[in-house]
Design a protein around this motif. Structure first.
Motif, PDB file in Angstrom:
ATOM      1  N   ALA A   1      48.892  84.489  46.663  1.00 54.45           N
ATOM      2  CA  ALA A   1      47.728  83.745  46.168  1.00 54.45           C
ATOM      3  C   ALA A   1      47.666  82.361  46.799  1.00 54.45           C
ATOM      4  CB  ALA A   1      47.784  83.643  44.651  1.00 54.45           C
ATOM      5  N   VAL A   2      48.831  81.706  46.880  1.00 55.17           N
ATOM      6  CA  VAL A   2      48.870  80.373  47.490  1.00 55.17           C
ATOM      7  C   VAL A   2      48.443  80.449  48.959  1.00 55.17           C
ATOM      8  CG1 VAL A   2      50.390  78.473  48.173  1.00 55.17           C
ATOM      9  CG2 VAL A   2      50.562  79.437  45.874  1.00 55.17           C
ATOM     10  N   SER A   3      48.957  81.464  49.661  1.00 60.19           N
ATOM     11  CA  SER A   3      48.604  81.587  51.081  1.00 60.19           C
ATOM     12  C   SER A   3      47.113  81.851  51.264  1.00 60.19           C
ATOM     13  CB  SER A   3      49.415  82.703  51.747  1.00 60.19           C
ATOM     14  OG  SER A   3      48.871  83.972  51.447  1.00 60.19           O
TER      15      SER A   3
ATOM     16  N   SER B   1      44.889  79.313  47.037  1.00 63.71           N
ATOM     17  CA  SER B   1      44.883  78.901  45.639  1.00 63.71           C
ATOM     18  C   SER B   1      45.990  77.879  45.394  1.00 63.71           C
ATOM     19  CB  SER B   1      45.095  80.145  44.762  1.00 63.71           C
ATOM     20  OG  SER B   1      45.253  79.781  43.420  1.00 63.71           O
ATOM     21  N   PRO B   2      45.659  76.680  44.863  1.00 66.50           N
ATOM     22  CA  PRO B   2      46.693  75.670  44.634  1.00 66.50           C
ATOM     23  C   PRO B   2      47.723  76.174  43.617  1.00 66.50           C
ATOM     24  CG  PRO B   2      44.496  74.740  44.368  1.00 66.50           C
ATOM     25  CD  PRO B   2      44.328  76.215  44.470  1.00 66.50           C
ATOM     26  N   PRO B   3      48.989  75.696  43.729  1.00 67.78           N
ATOM     27  CA  PRO B   3      50.075  76.238  42.915  1.00 67.78           C
ATOM     28  C   PRO B   3      49.807  76.258  41.399  1.00 67.78           C
ATOM     29  CG  PRO B   3      50.964  74.820  44.607  1.00 67.78           C
ATOM     30  CD  PRO B   3      49.472  74.707  44.705  1.00 67.78           C
ATOM     31  N   LEU B   4      49.295  75.160  40.841  1.00 62.72           N
ATOM     32  CA  LEU B   4      49.095  75.111  39.393  1.00 62.72           C
ATOM     33  C   LEU B   4      48.048  76.130  38.950  1.00 62.72           C
ATOM     34  CD1 LEU B   4      50.098  73.643  36.870  1.00 62.72           C
ATOM     35  CD2 LEU B   4      48.117  72.118  37.078  1.00 62.72           C
ATOM     36  N   LYS B   5      46.963  76.190  39.707  1.00 65.81           N
ATOM     37  CA  LYS B   5      45.901  77.152  39.408  1.00 65.81           C
ATOM     38  C   LYS B   5      46.452  78.577  39.507  1.00 65.81           C
ATOM     39  CE  LYS B   5      41.329  78.500  41.064  1.00 65.81           C
ATOM     40  NZ  LYS B   5      40.506  78.508  42.274  1.00 65.81           N
ATOM     41  N   THR B   6      47.317  78.795  40.513  1.00 64.12           N
ATOM     42  CA  THR B   6      47.907  80.115  40.704  1.00 64.12           C
ATOM     43  C   THR B   6      48.712  80.543  39.484  1.00 64.12           C
ATOM     44  OG1 THR B   6      48.040  79.665  43.053  1.00 64.12           O
ATOM     45  CG2 THR B   6      49.352  81.494  42.246  1.00 64.12           C
ATOM     46  N   PHE B   7      49.403  79.562  38.868  1.00 64.00           N
ATOM     47  CA  PHE B   7      50.185  79.880  37.677  1.00 64.00           C
ATOM     48  C   PHE B   7      49.278  80.481  36.592  1.00 64.00           C
ATOM     49  CE2 PHE B   7      51.791  78.757  33.482  1.00 64.00           C
ATOM     50  CZ  PHE B   7      53.044  79.352  33.522  1.00 64.00           C
ATOM     51  N   PHE B   8      48.105  79.886  36.421  1.00 67.66           N
ATOM     52  CA  PHE B   8      47.217  80.372  35.366  1.00 67.66           C
ATOM     53  C   PHE B   8      46.453  81.642  35.745  1.00 67.66           C
ATOM     54  CE2 PHE B   8      47.837  75.954  34.042  1.00 67.66           C
ATOM     55  CZ  PHE B   8      48.178  76.166  32.715  1.00 67.66           C
TER      56      PHE B   8
ATOM     57  N   PHE C   1      56.148  77.683  52.717  1.00 70.01           N
ATOM     58  CA  PHE C   1      56.951  77.856  51.508  1.00 70.01           C
ATOM     59  C   PHE C   1      58.295  77.150  51.629  1.00 70.01           C
ATOM     60  CE2 PHE C   1      54.475  82.003  51.364  1.00 70.01           C
ATOM     61  CZ  PHE C   1      53.479  81.440  50.586  1.00 70.01           C
ATOM     62  N   LEU C   2      58.627  76.743  52.846  1.00 70.71           N
ATOM     63  CA  LEU C   2      59.829  75.957  53.079  1.00 70.71           C
ATOM     64  C   LEU C   2      59.457  74.780  53.969  1.00 70.71           C
ATOM     65  CD1 LEU C   2      62.425  78.752  54.022  1.00 70.71           C
ATOM     66  CD2 LEU C   2      62.303  77.501  51.863  1.00 70.71           C
ATOM     67  N   THR C   3      60.251  73.730  53.908  1.00 73.18           N
ATOM     68  CA  THR C   3      60.004  72.575  54.762  1.00 73.18           C
ATOM     69  C   THR C   3      61.171  72.431  55.728  1.00 73.18           C
ATOM     70  OG1 THR C   3      59.055  71.588  52.804  1.00 73.18           O
ATOM     71  CG2 THR C   3      59.305  70.159  54.705  1.00 73.18           C
ATOM     72  N   PRO C   4      60.881  72.260  57.027  1.00 75.30           N
ATOM     73  CA  PRO C   4      61.977  72.111  57.990  1.00 75.30           C
ATOM     74  C   PRO C   4      62.647  70.750  57.849  1.00 75.30           C
ATOM     75  CG  PRO C   4      59.869  71.826  59.091  1.00 75.30           C
ATOM     76  CD  PRO C   4      59.565  72.205  57.662  1.00 75.30           C
ATOM     77  N   THR C   5      63.946  70.678  58.202  1.00 71.43           N
ATOM     78  CA  THR C   5      64.634  69.387  58.173  1.00 71.43           C
ATOM     79  C   THR C   5      64.216  68.536  59.376  1.00 71.43           C
ATOM     80  OG1 THR C   5      66.492  70.804  58.785  1.00 71.43           O
ATOM     81  CG2 THR C   5      66.683  69.599  56.753  1.00 71.43           C
ATOM     82  N   SER C   6      63.839  69.213  60.467  1.00 68.71           N
ATOM     83  CA  SER C   6      63.275  68.473  61.592  1.00 68.71           C
ATOM     84  C   SER C   6      62.418  69.421  62.418  1.00 68.71           C
ATOM     85  CB  SER C   6      64.410  67.902  62.460  1.00 68.71           C
ATOM     86  OG  SER C   6      65.174  68.962  62.995  1.00 68.71           O
ATOM     87  N   GLY C   7      61.605  68.851  63.307  1.00 70.39           N
ATOM     88  CA  GLY C   7      60.744  69.664  64.155  1.00 70.39           C
ATOM     89  C   GLY C   7      59.322  69.722  63.629  1.00 70.39           C
ATOM     90  N   THR C   8      58.416  70.291  64.445  1.00 72.10           N
ATOM     91  CA  THR C   8      57.013  70.367  64.037  1.00 72.10           C
ATOM     92  C   THR C   8      56.457  71.768  64.263  1.00 72.10           C
ATOM     93  OG1 THR C   8      56.322  69.651  66.224  1.00 72.10           O
ATOM     94  CG2 THR C   8      56.469  67.937  64.537  1.00 72.10           C
ATOM     95  N   ILE C   9      55.437  72.081  63.475  1.00 69.86           N
ATOM     96  CA  ILE C   9      54.724  73.343  63.606  1.00 69.86           C
ATOM     97  C   ILE C   9      53.246  73.004  63.758  1.00 69.86           C
ATOM     98  CG2 ILE C   9      54.122  75.510  62.454  1.00 69.86           C
ATOM     99  CD1 ILE C   9      56.751  75.022  60.768  1.00 69.86           C
TER     100      ILE C   9
ATOM    101  N   ARG D   1      53.642  69.237  57.416  1.00 69.80           N
ATOM    102  CA  ARG D   1      53.707  68.674  56.058  1.00 69.80           C
ATOM    103  C   ARG D   1      52.537  69.126  55.179  1.00 69.80           C
ATOM    104  NH1 ARG D   1      58.848  67.301  55.826  1.00 69.80           N
ATOM    105  NH2 ARG D   1      59.370  66.988  57.987  1.00 69.80           N
ATOM    106  N   LEU D   2      51.744  70.062  55.683  1.00 67.80           N
ATOM    107  CA  LEU D   2      50.576  70.518  54.925  1.00 67.80           C
ATOM    108  C   LEU D   2      51.019  71.497  53.829  1.00 67.80           C
ATOM    109  CD1 LEU D   2      47.527  69.901  55.487  1.00 67.80           C
ATOM    110  CD2 LEU D   2      47.407  72.146  56.565  1.00 67.80           C
ATOM    111  N   PRO D   3      50.489  71.332  52.574  1.00 66.11           N
ATOM    112  CA  PRO D   3      50.876  72.308  51.546  1.00 66.11           C
ATOM    113  C   PRO D   3      50.413  73.728  51.905  1.00 66.11           C
ATOM    114  CG  PRO D   3      49.319  70.675  50.677  1.00 66.11           C
ATOM    115  CD  PRO D   3      49.608  70.290  52.081  1.00 66.11           C
ATOM    116  N   ALA D   4      51.164  74.710  51.414  1.00 67.63           N
ATOM    117  CA  ALA D   4      50.937  76.111  51.797  1.00 67.63           C
ATOM    118  C   ALA D   4      49.491  76.557  51.579  1.00 67.63           C
ATOM    119  CB  ALA D   4      51.886  77.012  51.027  1.00 67.63           C
ATOM    120  N   HIS D   5      48.864  76.113  50.480  1.00 66.06           N
ATOM    121  CA  HIS D   5      47.535  76.644  50.168  1.00 66.06           C
ATOM    122  C   HIS D   5      46.446  76.049  51.055  1.00 66.06           C
ATOM    123  CE1 HIS D   5      47.645  73.021  47.626  1.00 66.06           C
ATOM    124  NE2 HIS D   5      46.341  73.029  47.693  1.00 66.06           N
TER     125      HIS D   5
END
Lengths: 262, 354
Positions: free
Chosen positions: A165-167, A170-177, B53-61, B70-74
């Motif tokens: 869902a996140v991928s 959907s933002p994490p909090l919304k995904t929870f609900f 879902f994971l953050t690297p200790t160094s390097g870029t994607i 540094r972009l969130p997964a969603h």
């Protein structure tokens, strides 16, 4: 072809059944008695002792107090317990043995001890008023059930669905609900019912925390028995039983009782 | 819509354990690259880093030049297909597929049209209203694929998508995945531990070991010309014989293995250069068994003979260790015989010593 059953086994089964059902039959019978004292079998049939419950102001008050405490403490326990269970399962946190024991401690420790320590700390230590103190006590009492039941539900949930869902944006909090919570719905209902019944029936914690002016139904029942020996007590017990049965019937209808046994 | 993925010098840790070390990988526009390796080699970690879902200790994607590190997964806009399908159990097939569109604010008739078209493409139109629990494994994986494709992501990633399916379905599905990926021209990363699957589906394959890419090449190159001993063993080179050059004579070198075994190797067969210390590597078909002891080769005593259909395979004990060789079907040889194992130059390759 049926296998012959040993007569002793039949006798034992009947005995167990009598022990389980007998007391209930006696209570229901006594509640219907027309006499002014507790007796079984009932002499004459009457509903006047049921009416009497509501004629006594203390019963009316404590029924409402008990319902309020059960609802509020269950709600608080769900709000705390669901995220706790989620966090423990989501991140597969392997707690050190002593800490997992700590989580079930309220179930293992005699409730009297819990009640007494709450009296010493919350009520006399922090001078918390009676009603909030009861809420705190009951929340503590029922919280382990929430964590256990929700954890059991989450054990069957594949957290990859949450990542999916996140991928998909959907933002994490919304995904929870939208994804997690709907899939543990039956667990939430089960936890609610367990907590509610536990709270409504609790004596050992309430007995330490109730005080002048505020009491719960089971405590009022005890108080009443000390002074009167009329069938009101039996009818109140029947009322409590009816409430439990009603809740169970709703569960049976909506989810099936088997899932409580899971 | 398709974009280039660049992973530059990423490292990752789980607590104190290093799982990825300075890993770099480029996946070109529309290309499908597989990450292949045993469990714990870091392939899934790489995928999870790219997914966010994971953050690297160094390097870029970066994806299409945009930094994702540094972009969130969603917010990454990546289509993911999981091993356990990861469908939403409480939603119908159509709602599962439409979920990503809903997050993008695409509603009403447009969403329905796109979902229907996608279900049509994966052949699931008839099951649109079913819940995932009522589907077979293959159908579930099609829903998962449709759900990832419908958002038209610039990058698709697969995490062992076929490992829960039976053998026959696995082959059908990998053809289907490849066709859909080709048709959309979507840049893709495919994680698997199955060599056949990786080689059959990919443009290029990265063979991984202990958090590093050991070799990144086309399946053909990996299969015929592994770059090092690890990859050679991975792709089935049973015979790895460490050797040392003892004499150079123009176009030929004479090299010696353990036990005093000497072989003459023409340079032209090995890319014109043979270093002083090297490993001669080949599969069983790279060593030919001959009873003619006058031939130059590795002296050996035959062990177990097995029938392979195209040839006989022999286990052989030699002064240079245990080797596996092939012999012609016309001339079965018995265990215990003294023979020579003659390297077949086209089937042999030379690697750096380990």
């Amino acid at each position: 072809m049926t296998r012959p059953v040993h007569p002793l086994l039949i006798a034992l089964t009947v005995l167990v059944f009598i022990f389980l059902v007998g007391p209930l039959v006696i209570v229901v019978g006594s509640a219907l008695s027309d006499t002014t004292y507790l007796t079984f079998p009932p002499q004459g049939l009457s509903l006047r002792w049921f009416e009497n419950i509501f004629a006594i102001a203390a019963f009316r008050r404590t029924i409402i107090t008990s319902l309020q405490i059960a609802f509020i403490s269950t709600a608080i326990a769900l709000v705390i317990g669901i995220p706790a269970a989620y966090a423990l399962n989501r991140h597969r946190i392997q707690l050190p043995a002593w800490l997992s024991t700590l989580f079930v401690l309220p179930v293992l420790v005699p409730e009297l001890v819990l009640g007494f320590s709450l009296l010493k700390s919350v009520a006399t230590g922090f001078q918390v008023p009676i009603f909030p103190a009861l809420i705190i006590g009951h929340t503590l009492l029922v919280l382990p059930y929430v964590v256990r039941v929700i954890s059991a539900s989450l054990a069957n949930f594949d957290f990859a669905a949450e990542e999916a869902a996140v991928s998909l944006g959907s933002p994490p909090l919304k995904t929870f609900f939208t994804i997690v919570l709907p899939n543990v719905r039956s667990g939430v209902i089960a936890a609610f019912i367990l907590c509610f019944i536990t709270s409504i029936n609790d004596v050992s914690i309430s007995i330490f925390l109730t005080g002048p002016g505020i009491s719960t139904l089971p405590i009022q029942i005890l108080a009443h028995v000390e002074q009167f020996f009329d069938p009101t007590i039996a009818s109140v017990s029947v009322l409590l039983m009816a409430l439990t049965v009603a809740v169970m019937a709703v569960v049976e209808r909506t989810l099936g009782l088997t899932f409580l046994a899971k | 819509m398709t974009q280039k993925l660049s992973i530059s010098n990423i490292s990752a840790h789980y607590g104190q354990t290093k799982v990825l070390e300075d890993l770099s990988l480029e996946v070109g526009e529309g290309e499908l690259v597989s990450l292949l390796g045993a469990s714990g080699c870091g392939k899934t970690t790489t995928l999870r880093l790219v997914a966010g879902f994971l953050t690297p200790t160094s390097g870029t994607i970066t994806l299409g030049g945009k930094d994702l590190t540094r972009l969130p997964a969603h917010k990454r806009d990546i289509g993911l297909v999981f091993q356990n399908y990861a469908l939403f159990p409480h939603m119908s097939v159509a709602d599962n597929v439409g979920f990503g569109l809903k997050q993008r604010g695409i509603n009403g008739p447009e969403r329905k049209t796109r979902v229907d078209a996608m279900l049509e493409r994966v052949g699931l139109s008839a099951l649109a209203d079913r819940l995932p629990g009522a589907l077979s494994g293959g159908q579930k994986q099609r829903v998962a694929l449709a759900r990832a494709l419908v958002i038209e992501p610039p990058l698709l990633m697969f995490d062992e998508p076929l490992s829960n399916l039976d053998a026959k379905l696995r082959i059908d599905m990998r053809v289907e995945i490849r066709q859909l990926q080709r048709a959309n021209g979507t840049t893709s990363v495919y994680v698997t531990h199955d060599q056949e699957e990786a080689f059959s589906i990919s443009d290029r394959v990265a063979i991984m070991h202990q958090g590093r890419i050991m070799q990144l090449d086309t399946p053909e190159t990996l299969y015929q010309r592994p770059a090092n001993a690890f990859v050679a063993r991975f792709v089935g080179f049973e015979n790895l014989v460490p050797m040392r050059v003892v004499e150079r004579d123009g176009a030929k070198v004479t090299a010696e293995a353990e036990g005093g075994v000497r072989l003459t190797l023409p340079l032209e067969n090995y890319g014109g250069h043979i270093p002083d210390a090297f490993v001669l590597a080949c599969r069983d078909e790279g060593l030919s068994v001959t009873p003619d002891l006058a031939m130059e080769g590795i002296p050996a005593t035959l062990g177990l003979r097995t029938y392979l259909g195209r040839a006989y395979q022999y286990q052989a004990e030699t002064p240079a260790g245990h080797l596996v060789a092939n012999g012609p079907l016309t001339q079965p040889l018995e265990p215990g015989m003294a023979v020579k194992l003659v390297p077949v130059p086209e089937q042999c390759t030379i690697l750096a010593p380990e």
